[in-house]
Scaffold this motif. Structure first.
Motif, PDB file in Angstrom:
ATOM      1  N   GLU A 214       0.837  -1.188   0.000  1.00  0.00           N
ATOM      2  CA  GLU A 214       0.000   0.000   0.000  1.00  0.00           C
ATOM      3  C   GLU A 214       0.879   1.247   0.000  1.00  0.00           C
ATOM      4  O   GLU A 214       1.830   1.332   0.752  1.00  0.00           O
ATOM      5  N   ARG A 215       0.580   2.188  -0.872  1.00  0.00           N
ATOM      6  CA  ARG A 215       1.360   3.421  -0.940  1.00  0.00           C
ATOM      7  C   ARG A 215       0.556   4.523  -1.599  1.00  0.00           C
ATOM      8  O   ARG A 215      -0.462   4.267  -2.265  1.00  0.00           O
ATOM      9  N   GLU A 216       1.034   5.739  -1.392  1.00  0.00           N
ATOM     10  CA  GLU A 216       0.374   6.879  -2.020  1.00  0.00           C
ATOM     11  C   GLU A 216       0.951   7.066  -3.423  1.00  0.00           C
ATOM     12  O   GLU A 216       2.164   6.952  -3.613  1.00  0.00           O
ATOM     13  N   ILE A 217       0.084   7.326  -4.407  1.00  0.00           N
ATOM     14  CA  ILE A 217       0.540   7.584  -5.781  1.00  0.00           C
ATOM     15  C   ILE A 217       0.760   9.087  -5.947  1.00  0.00           C
ATOM     16  O   ILE A 217       1.804   9.526  -6.424  1.00  0.00           O
ATOM     17  N   VAL A 218      -0.248   9.866  -5.586  1.00  0.00           N
ATOM     18  CA  VAL A 218      -0.084  11.314  -5.421  1.00  0.00           C
ATOM     19  C   VAL A 218      -0.831  11.641  -4.123  1.00  0.00           C
ATOM     20  O   VAL A 218      -1.576  10.800  -3.618  1.00  0.00           O
ATOM     21  N   ARG A 219      -0.653  12.845  -3.634  1.00  0.00           N
ATOM     22  CA  ARG A 219      -1.279  13.198  -2.359  1.00  0.00           C
ATOM     23  C   ARG A 219      -2.797  12.962  -2.415  1.00  0.00           C
ATOM     24  O   ARG A 219      -3.474  13.493  -3.293  1.00  0.00           O
ATOM     25  N   GLY A 220      -3.290  12.107  -1.523  1.00  0.00           N
ATOM     26  CA  GLY A 220      -4.725  11.846  -1.464  1.00  0.00           C
ATOM     27  C   GLY A 220      -5.205  10.682  -2.318  1.00  0.00           C
ATOM     28  O   GLY A 220      -6.372  10.316  -2.258  1.00  0.00           O
ATOM     29  N   GLY A 232      -2.343  -9.927  -7.226  1.00  0.00           N
ATOM     30  CA  GLY A 232      -1.999  -8.534  -6.918  1.00  0.00           C
ATOM     31  C   GLY A 232      -3.156  -7.590  -7.170  1.00  0.00           C
ATOM     32  O   GLY A 232      -2.951  -6.450  -7.606  1.00  0.00           O
ATOM     33  N   HIS A 233      -4.354  -8.042  -6.883  1.00  0.00           N
ATOM     34  CA  HIS A 233      -5.548  -7.207  -7.083  1.00  0.00           C
ATOM     35  C   HIS A 233      -5.529  -6.062  -6.061  1.00  0.00           C
ATOM     36  O   HIS A 233      -5.362  -6.295  -4.869  1.00  0.00           O
ATOM     37  N   ILE A 234      -5.678  -4.842  -6.563  1.00  0.00           N
ATOM     38  CA  ILE A 234      -5.616  -3.670  -5.679  1.00  0.00           C
ATOM     39  C   ILE A 234      -6.843  -2.788  -5.866  1.00  0.00           C
ATOM     40  O   ILE A 234      -7.537  -2.856  -6.889  1.00  0.00           O
ATOM     41  N   GLY A 235      -7.079  -1.948  -4.862  1.00  0.00           N
ATOM     42  CA  GLY A 235      -8.079  -0.904  -4.956  1.00  0.00           C
ATOM     43  C   GLY A 235      -7.369   0.443  -4.888  1.00  0.00           C
ATOM     44  O   GLY A 235      -6.166   0.521  -4.655  1.00  0.00           O
ATOM     45  N   VAL A 236      -8.140   1.500  -5.098  1.00  0.00           N
ATOM     46  CA  VAL A 236      -7.576   2.852  -5.047  1.00  0.00           C
ATOM     47  C   VAL A 236      -8.473   3.712  -4.161  1.00  0.00           C
ATOM     48  O   VAL A 236      -9.680   3.790  -4.385  1.00  0.00           O
ATOM     49  N   ARG A 237      -7.848   4.317  -3.140  1.00  0.00           N
ATOM     50  CA  ARG A 237      -8.607   5.205  -2.252  1.00  0.00           C
ATOM     51  C   ARG A 237      -8.318   6.667  -2.602  1.00  0.00           C
ATOM     52  O   ARG A 237      -7.158   7.040  -2.777  1.00  0.00           O
ATOM     53  N   VAL A 238      -9.388   7.434  -2.745  1.00  0.00           N
ATOM     54  CA  VAL A 238      -9.267   8.870  -3.008  1.00  0.00           C
ATOM     55  C   VAL A 238      -9.813   9.570  -1.770  1.00  0.00           C
ATOM     56  O   VAL A 238     -10.941   9.293  -1.353  1.00  0.00           O
ATOM     57  N   GLU A 239      -9.023  10.436  -1.172  1.00  0.00           N
ATOM     58  CA  GLU A 239      -9.403  10.982   0.124  1.00  0.00           C
ATOM     59  C   GLU A 239      -9.013  12.447   0.238  1.00  0.00           C
ATOM     60  O   GLU A 239      -7.878  12.819  -0.076  1.00  0.00           O
TER      61      GLU A 239
END
Ligand SMILES: [Zn+2]
Length: 323
Positions: A214-220, A232-239
């Motif tokens: 888990e890591r940040e791609i860009v801020r938020g 390697g199934h992933i989700g993406v959180r936008v916050e």
């Protein structure tokens, strides 16, 4: 209270029936009136705001999955469930192929690239981006949630990299799995297209960044580990600003989820892992009331997992009038 004339009401009606959701109302209405006999030509778009982010739901199209594609339940049981939900199609369960575009004001980040015609009635993502006035070379980054053909197909067009300026992010476990010749030769026929595409994607995207954890791609905007559907199934959180959205990709399939976790989609090779992740995720999503975006749910794929008297169900979220 404003009065809507009978005539205005009548002319507005087709738009509502079409379910078209263009951002600007006037052109959409004109389009609905001019093309009343061909509503499929209207590209659906839905936008929500998450703090400073604008997230636009787009769709590459749809395909109907036979009732027999859901291991863990007999085809007749899946059909019965679809009938009970008024969503049964003669040829199976309708899957949408939704993508999500994140705009933070500086960058455009696309989550998934669609099936691009490799399955069913797909290949509409370029048209959807075009409706926003965007060309693929304006996309700054693409996050691919896993290397199934319906999520990465659109990365390649005409034997070329279709997002030439984009950084590409994919979980390392998926990159390793889908480019492993031994895994490929042991896989069933229906997964061979994904193996072939994975090879092409790695070749055509030298800027591919394999993600570890888990890591940040860009801020938020950060990666959430949802391994199970694939290694390697992933989700993406936008916050931002106390609001959040989590794009969960193939954690949730229509008709069968989230009501049960012991039912699968054919493409899932490690069912124990898929079940374990859903067993963890669904109750957590329900207790948090997390706003979810899911690839294959009815457009725009936005909703929540709700625990209703002990039974998990999908509750569609309002996206149009969020003020
Ligand atoms: Zn999928």
């Amino acid at each position: 209270m404003p009065q809507l004339s009978r005539r205005a009401f009548a002319s507005a009606l087709p738009l509502g029936l079409l379910g078209g959701a263009l951002i600007s109302g006037a052109p959409a209405l004109a389009a609905a009136q001019n093309t009343a006999k061909t509503p499929a030509n209207i590209t659906p778009l839905a936008q929500i705001r998450i703090g400073r982010f604008t997230v636009t739901a787009l769709t590459d199209g749809y395909a109907d999955m036979p009732f027999g594609y859901f291991p863990g339940r007999a085809p007749a049981e899946v059909e019965q469930a679809a009938v009970a939900q008024f969503t049964a199609r003669p040829s199976g369960v309708r899957f949408l192929f939704n993508q999500y575009l994140i705009d933070d004001g500086e960058r455009l980040i696309l989550i998934d690239a669609g099936a691009a015609g490799s399955i069913g009635q797909t290949g509409k993502l370029p048209q959807a981006l075009g409706a926003l006035g965007l060309q693929p070379d304006q996309i700054d980054a693409v996050i691919v949630t896993h290397m199934h053909q319906d999520h990465m197909g659109g990365l390649i067009a005409g034997g070329r990299n279709n997002y030439p300026k984009a950084e590409l992010y994919i979980d390392r476990r998926d990159v390793i799995h889908w480019t492993d010749p031994a895994k490929r030769s042991g896989a069933p026929d229906y997964l061979q297209t994904s193996f072939k595409m994975a090879e092409d994607v790695v070749r055509f995207y030298p800027k591919l960044q394999a993600i570890d954890g888990e890591r940040e791609i860009v801020r938020g905007v950060s990666i959430v580990d949802l391994a199970g559907h694939t290694p390697g199934h992933i989700g993406v959180r936008v916050e931002d600003d106390g609001k959040s959205l989590i794009m969960v990709s193939d954690m949730i399939f229509p008709v069968v989820h989230p009501g049960a976790t012991d039912v699968f989609f054919l493409f899932e090779q490690d069912r124990a892992a898929a079940k374990a992740m859903r067993d963890r995720f669904f109750p957590r999503a329900a207790s948090e009331g997390a706003l979810i975006a899911a690839t294959h749910m009815a457009f725009p794929g936005l909703g929540r997992v709700v625990a209703d008297r002990g039974q998990m169900r999908w509750e569609v979220a309002d996206w149009a009038l969020q003020d």
